[in-house]
Scaffold this motif. Structure first.
Motif, PDB file in Angstrom:
ATOM      1  N   GLY A  96       0.815  -1.207   0.000  1.00  0.00           N
ATOM      2  CA  GLY A  96       0.000   0.000   0.000  1.00  0.00           C
ATOM      3  C   GLY A  96       0.845   1.251   0.000  1.00  0.00           C
ATOM      4  O   GLY A  96       2.029   1.221  -0.320  1.00  0.00           O
ATOM      5  N   THR A  97       0.229   2.374   0.379  1.00  0.00           N
ATOM      6  CA  THR A  97       0.901   3.664   0.440  1.00  0.00           C
ATOM      7  C   THR A  97       1.130   4.028   1.895  1.00  0.00           C
ATOM      8  O   THR A  97       0.211   3.995   2.710  1.00  0.00           O
ATOM      9  CB  THR A  97       0.058   4.758  -0.251  1.00  0.00           C
ATOM     10  N   PHE A  98       2.366   4.382   2.225  1.00  0.00           N
ATOM     11  CA  PHE A  98       2.802   4.672   3.590  1.00  0.00           C
ATOM     12  C   PHE A  98       2.564   6.141   3.925  1.00  0.00           C
ATOM     13  O   PHE A  98       2.910   7.027   3.140  1.00  0.00           O
ATOM     14  CB  PHE A  98       4.296   4.346   3.688  1.00  0.00           C
ATOM     15  N   TYR A  99       1.970   6.399   5.096  1.00  0.00           N
ATOM     16  CA  TYR A  99       1.747   7.767   5.567  1.00  0.00           C
ATOM     17  C   TYR A  99       2.279   7.894   6.990  1.00  0.00           C
ATOM     18  O   TYR A  99       1.976   7.064   7.853  1.00  0.00           O
ATOM     19  CB  TYR A  99       0.264   8.134   5.546  1.00  0.00           C
ATOM     20  N   THR A 100       3.040   8.964   7.256  1.00  0.00           N
ATOM     21  CA  THR A 100       3.615   9.176   8.579  1.00  0.00           C
ATOM     22  C   THR A 100       2.663   9.872   9.539  1.00  0.00           C
ATOM     23  O   THR A 100       2.914   9.891  10.736  1.00  0.00           O
ATOM     24  CB  THR A 100       4.901  10.022   8.477  1.00  0.00           C
ATOM     25  N   PHE A 109       3.075  10.687  13.427  1.00  0.00           N
ATOM     26  CA  PHE A 109       2.831   9.869  14.614  1.00  0.00           C
ATOM     27  C   PHE A 109       4.082   9.789  15.480  1.00  0.00           C
ATOM     28  O   PHE A 109       4.005   9.886  16.704  1.00  0.00           O
ATOM     29  CB  PHE A 109       2.410   8.448  14.210  1.00  0.00           C
ATOM     30  N   ILE A 110       5.241   9.580  14.850  1.00  0.00           N
ATOM     31  CA  ILE A 110       6.504   9.465  15.585  1.00  0.00           C
ATOM     32  C   ILE A 110       7.634  10.072  14.765  1.00  0.00           C
ATOM     33  O   ILE A 110       7.511  10.267  13.560  1.00  0.00           O
ATOM     34  CB  ILE A 110       6.839   7.987  15.930  1.00  0.00           C
ATOM     35  N   LYS A 111       8.757  10.361  15.447  1.00  0.00           N
ATOM     36  CA  LYS A 111       9.970  10.858  14.800  1.00  0.00           C
ATOM     37  C   LYS A 111      11.143  10.025  15.319  1.00  0.00           C
ATOM     38  O   LYS A 111      11.033   9.360  16.353  1.00  0.00           O
ATOM     39  CB  LYS A 111      10.203  12.325  15.147  1.00  0.00           C
ATOM     40  N   VAL A 112      12.264  10.080  14.611  1.00  0.00           N
ATOM     41  CA  VAL A 112      13.471   9.407  15.073  1.00  0.00           C
ATOM     42  C   VAL A 112      13.824   9.970  16.440  1.00  0.00           C
ATOM     43  O   VAL A 112      13.788  11.179  16.664  1.00  0.00           O
ATOM     44  CB  VAL A 112      14.631   9.606  14.072  1.00  0.00           C
ATOM     45  N   GLY A 113      14.130   9.077  17.375  1.00  0.00           N
ATOM     46  CA  GLY A 113      14.467   9.475  18.738  1.00  0.00           C
ATOM     47  C   GLY A 113      13.307   9.347  19.704  1.00  0.00           C
ATOM     48  O   GLY A 113      13.514   9.394  20.915  1.00  0.00           O
ATOM     49  N   THR A 115      10.474   7.609  21.980  1.00  0.00           N
ATOM     50  CA  THR A 115      10.295   6.350  22.692  1.00  0.00           C
ATOM     51  C   THR A 115       8.881   5.860  22.410  1.00  0.00           C
ATOM     52  O   THR A 115       7.927   6.627  22.506  1.00  0.00           O
ATOM     53  CB  THR A 115      10.496   6.534  24.205  1.00  0.00           C
ATOM     54  N   VAL A 116       8.760   4.579  22.018  1.00  0.00           N
ATOM     55  CA  VAL A 116       7.448   4.014  21.689  1.00  0.00           C
ATOM     56  C   VAL A 116       7.171   2.791  22.550  1.00  0.00           C
ATOM     57  O   VAL A 116       8.089   2.140  23.041  1.00  0.00           O
ATOM     58  CB  VAL A 116       7.340   3.642  20.180  1.00  0.00           C
ATOM     59  N   LYS A 117       5.910   2.518  22.728  1.00  0.00           N
ATOM     60  CA  LYS A 117       5.456   1.346  23.473  1.00  0.00           C
ATOM     61  C   LYS A 117       4.810   0.361  22.503  1.00  0.00           C
ATOM     62  O   LYS A 117       4.286   0.759  21.454  1.00  0.00           O
ATOM     63  CB  LYS A 117       4.414   1.748  24.527  1.00  0.00           C
ATOM     64  N   LYS A 118       4.818  -0.897  22.861  1.00  0.00           N
ATOM     65  CA  LYS A 118       4.163  -1.923  22.053  1.00  0.00           C
ATOM     66  C   LYS A 118       2.687  -1.564  21.897  1.00  0.00           C
ATOM     67  O   LYS A 118       2.018  -1.220  22.865  1.00  0.00           O
ATOM     68  CB  LYS A 118       4.305  -3.285  22.729  1.00  0.00           C
ATOM     69  N   GLY A 119       2.194  -1.596  20.651  1.00  0.00           N
ATOM     70  CA  GLY A 119       0.801  -1.264  20.373  1.00  0.00           C
ATOM     71  C   GLY A 119       0.578   0.186  19.972  1.00  0.00           C
ATOM     72  O   GLY A 119      -0.501   0.542  19.518  1.00  0.00           O
ATOM     73  N   GLN A 120       1.602   1.033  20.116  1.00  0.00           N
ATOM     74  CA  GLN A 120       1.476   2.446  19.751  1.00  0.00           C
ATOM     75  C   GLN A 120       1.465   2.576  18.221  1.00  0.00           C
ATOM     76  O   GLN A 120       2.220   1.920  17.527  1.00  0.00           O
ATOM     77  CB  GLN A 120       2.651   3.229  20.334  1.00  0.00           C
ATOM     78  N   THR A 121       0.610   3.458  17.701  1.00  0.00           N
ATOM     79  CA  THR A 121       0.535   3.684  16.259  1.00  0.00           C
ATOM     80  C   THR A 121       1.784   4.424  15.788  1.00  0.00           C
ATOM     81  O   THR A 121       2.140   5.461  16.336  1.00  0.00           O
ATOM     82  CB  THR A 121      -0.718   4.494  15.894  1.00  0.00           C
ATOM     83  N   LEU A 122       2.424   3.865  14.745  1.00  0.00           N
ATOM     84  CA  LEU A 122       3.635   4.443  14.181  1.00  0.00           C
ATOM     85  C   LEU A 122       3.371   5.159  12.859  1.00  0.00           C
ATOM     86  O   LEU A 122       4.027   6.140  12.533  1.00  0.00           O
ATOM     87  CB  LEU A 122       4.679   3.354  13.942  1.00  0.00           C
TER      88      LEU A 122
END
Length: 163
Positions: A96-100, A109-113, A115-122
């Motif tokens: 598909g087509t990737f959207y940030t 949703f996120i940037k480099v650096g 901290t994310v948790k399991k289940g968090q939308t990226l």
């Protein structure tokens, strides 16, 4: 939508092999998610999607062109190189087509650096007009985003590296 229709919808989505599905009708919203077992191969639903996935044009489906297999080999080598850097890779569960971000004017949703948790939308991958949220499979710090916004992605293509 009544109970029988919902059961039929679940059955059809499962049969189609989709990993994520969303349906909205009025004030009713149904979202289904099914984790993919490791090693399972998903075949795109149409010949056109399959041709796009392997890089073969519609005119060369009968084997007149080998560029598609060379493209697949190159993608495979690139994926191996990405995997050698270490860390956990979050891979695309579908073509598909990737959207940030959730919309053009929204923050990613996120940037480099981060901290994310399991289940968090990226991110989101759009496939057949359906928006599929890509969730983190790991706790950690995002060390690399491997795909650009609005880029087409393949099934199993690495999207993020999380340490």
């Amino acid at each position: 939508m009544d109970y029988q229709q919902i059961l039929e919808l679940v059955k059809e989505v499962s049969k189609a092999g989709l990993t994520n599905f969303e349906y909205t009708e009025g004030n009713i919203r149904i979202a289904m998610s099914c984790p993919q077992p490791e090693g399972k191969i998903v075949v795109p639903a149409s010949n056109i999607a399959l041709q796009e996935a392997i890089g073969v044009s519609a005119n060369s489906v009968n084997g007149a062109n080998t560029a598609g297999t060379e493209g697949v080999a190159a993608q495979s080598q690139a994926a191996e190189a990405v995997g050698k850097k270490g860390g956990n890779l979050v891979k695309s569960p579908l073509v598909g087509t990737f959207y940030t971000a959730p919309s053009e004017d929204a923050e990613p949703f996120i940037k480099v650096g981060d901290t994310v948790k399991k289940g968090q939308t990226l991110a989101i991958v759009e496939a057949m007009k359906l928006m599929n949220e890509i969730e983190s499979e790991f706790d950690g710090v995002v060390t690399e985003i491997l795909v650009e916004n609005e880029e087409n992605v393949e099934y199993g293509q690495p999207l993020f590296r999380i340490q």
